[in-house]
Design a protein around this motif. Structure first.
Motif, mmCIF file in Angstrom:
data_model
loop_
_atom_site.group_PDB
_atom_site.id
_atom_site.type_symbol
_atom_site.label_atom_id
_atom_site.label_comp_id
_atom_site.label_asym_id
_atom_site.label_seq_id
_atom_site.Cartn_x
_atom_site.Cartn_y
_atom_site.Cartn_z
ATOM 1 N N UNK A 1 0.351 -5.524 -7.353
ATOM 2 C CA UNK A 1 -0.036 -4.816 -6.127
ATOM 3 C C UNK A 1 1.137 -3.974 -5.629
ATOM 4 N N UNK A 2 0.825 -3.076 -4.726
ATOM 5 C CA UNK A 2 1.844 -2.263 -4.056
ATOM 6 C C UNK A 2 1.749 -2.494 -2.553
ATOM 7 N N UNK A 3 2.904 -2.652 -1.912
ATOM 8 C CA UNK A 3 2.936 -2.837 -0.464
ATOM 9 C C UNK A 3 3.368 -1.560 0.235
ATOM 10 N N UNK A 4 2.510 -1.060 1.143
ATOM 11 C CA UNK A 4 2.813 0.137 1.925
ATOM 12 C C UNK A 4 2.925 -0.271 3.383
ATOM 13 N N UNK B 1 -0.923 8.197 -0.604
ATOM 14 C CA UNK B 1 -0.107 7.325 -1.444
ATOM 15 C C UNK B 1 -0.975 6.299 -2.172
ATOM 16 N N UNK B 2 -1.946 5.736 -1.463
ATOM 17 C CA UNK B 2 -2.869 4.764 -2.072
ATOM 18 C C UNK B 2 -3.725 5.417 -3.150
ATOM 19 N N UNK B 3 -4.200 6.632 -2.868
ATOM 20 C CA UNK B 3 -5.026 7.350 -3.847
ATOM 21 C C UNK B 3 -4.256 7.587 -5.127
ATOM 22 N N UNK B 4 -2.989 7.956 -5.001
ATOM 23 C CA UNK B 4 -2.173 8.210 -6.184
ATOM 24 C C UNK B 4 -1.908 6.930 -6.979
ATOM 25 N N UNK B 5 -1.440 5.863 -6.292
ATOM 26 C CA UNK B 5 -1.094 4.628 -7.008
ATOM 27 C C UNK B 5 -2.331 3.997 -7.650
#
Length: 312
Positions: A181-184, A207-211
């Motif tokens: 997962x990624x934390x933003x 940023x979410x769309x890209x990752x």
């Protein structure tokens, strides 16, 4: 006079015969050789046709092999937004830390808030990030800042945790679901009644769309994640079905990212899907692939150490 003419005529004919006999060329070759040379254009054509056919077949085979090895384009990929590197805000304040850990892919995004004041000047964001880093690596004794990315109120995206923005860096942001997962983190506090800046919403979505687009994941979909820590909302080893773009409190018992920001997540999901180029209306491309958060071969520290060093 007639005798002279005959002699001249004979001499000229003899000269021609002499010249023909002494001149190289087809006429001077044996009959078998002349026949073979006469056939050469036809032989050359046959050879040329054979070579052409071989070349076409070879090209087709090579093209086939190339097509088989060419990676398929990821559908609904979104462009990478501008990301300020961590060197811009960290400077020489970085402490010695272990090498980053990585997962095979990013299956989901968790949104947070930093629980810090909102009324800052965006030019001060690097200083605030340094303070967060110092608090997490000093007082809490984490190895690095826990968030993979931080977004300020003006929509500027900052690289958080070290390891490379394009890679699936294991964060320290959502206990039990740090892997895959990624934390933003939204820089500020967004509890009930607080205004979430429009620029911040758009940047979190971009940023979410890209990752998520790197793995073809629809931001509006659900994913299956395996909890690695019993202190999360799910017992260790439990497979949880969570939003691909979730709030911190979807996986952990906390008020983060704040009621105001959590209420905007449906809008952020829709915007992220639109930035990926997905059609509006009924959700398409549901992602049901399991994204394991089990440390497994990653050799994570024991649970007690995980609580202390890798954060919630």
């Amino acid at each position: 006079m007639r005798v002279l003419r005959r002699r001249l005529f004979r001499r000229r004919r003899g000269t021609r015969r002499h010249r023909a006999a002494g001149t190289p060329g087809i006429a001077g070759l044996p009959r078998a050789a002349r026949v073979l040379l006469g056939c050469l254009p036809g032989v050359a054509a046959v050879v040329a046709l054979a070579l052409c056919a071989h070349g076409v077949e070879h090209a087709a085979e090579t093209g086939g092999r190339t097509a088989r090895h060419r990676p398929a384009a990821t559908p609904y990929a979104a462009p990478r937004p501008h990301i300020v590197p961590r060197s811009h805000w960290l400077g020489d304040a970085g402490r010695k830390q272990p090498r980053p850990r990585y997962d095979d892919r990013v299956a989901a995004v968790f949104v947070h808030h930093t629980d810090s004041p909102n009324g800052y000047d965006c030019a001060d964001a690097p200083r605030i990030l340094r303070d967060l880093y110092t608090g997490q690596t000093g007082t809490r004794d984490w190895d690095d800042i826990g968030y993979n990315f931080v977004v300020d109120r003006c929509g500027t995206v900052y690289e958080g945790r070290a390891g490379g923005v394009e890679r699936a860096v294991t964060g320290a942001h959502t206990q039990g679901f740090n892997h895959g997962t990624t934390g933003i983190a939204a820089l500020g506090t967004f509890t009930a009644g607080m205004i979430v800046p429009r620029a911040m919403i758009h940047s979190i979505a971009a940023l979410s769309a890209w990752k998520l687009g790197l793995t073809g994941t629809d931001p509006r979909a659900s994913v299956r994640l395996v909890s690695s820590n019993g202190l999360s909302r799910y017992a260790a080893g439990t497979t949880a079905e969570l939003p691909a773009l979730a709030g911190h409190n979807d996986g952990y018992m906390t008020s983060c990212p704040g009621a105001a920001l959590h209420a905007r997540l449906p809008e952020i999901r829709r915007l992220a899907a639109r930035l990926q180029g997905r059609p509006t209306g009924p959700q398409e491309g549901h992602s049901r692939r399991a994204g394991s958060s089990d440390p497994g071969a990653l050799r994570s520290p024991p649970q007690a150490a995980d609580d202390r060093r890798w954060g919630p």
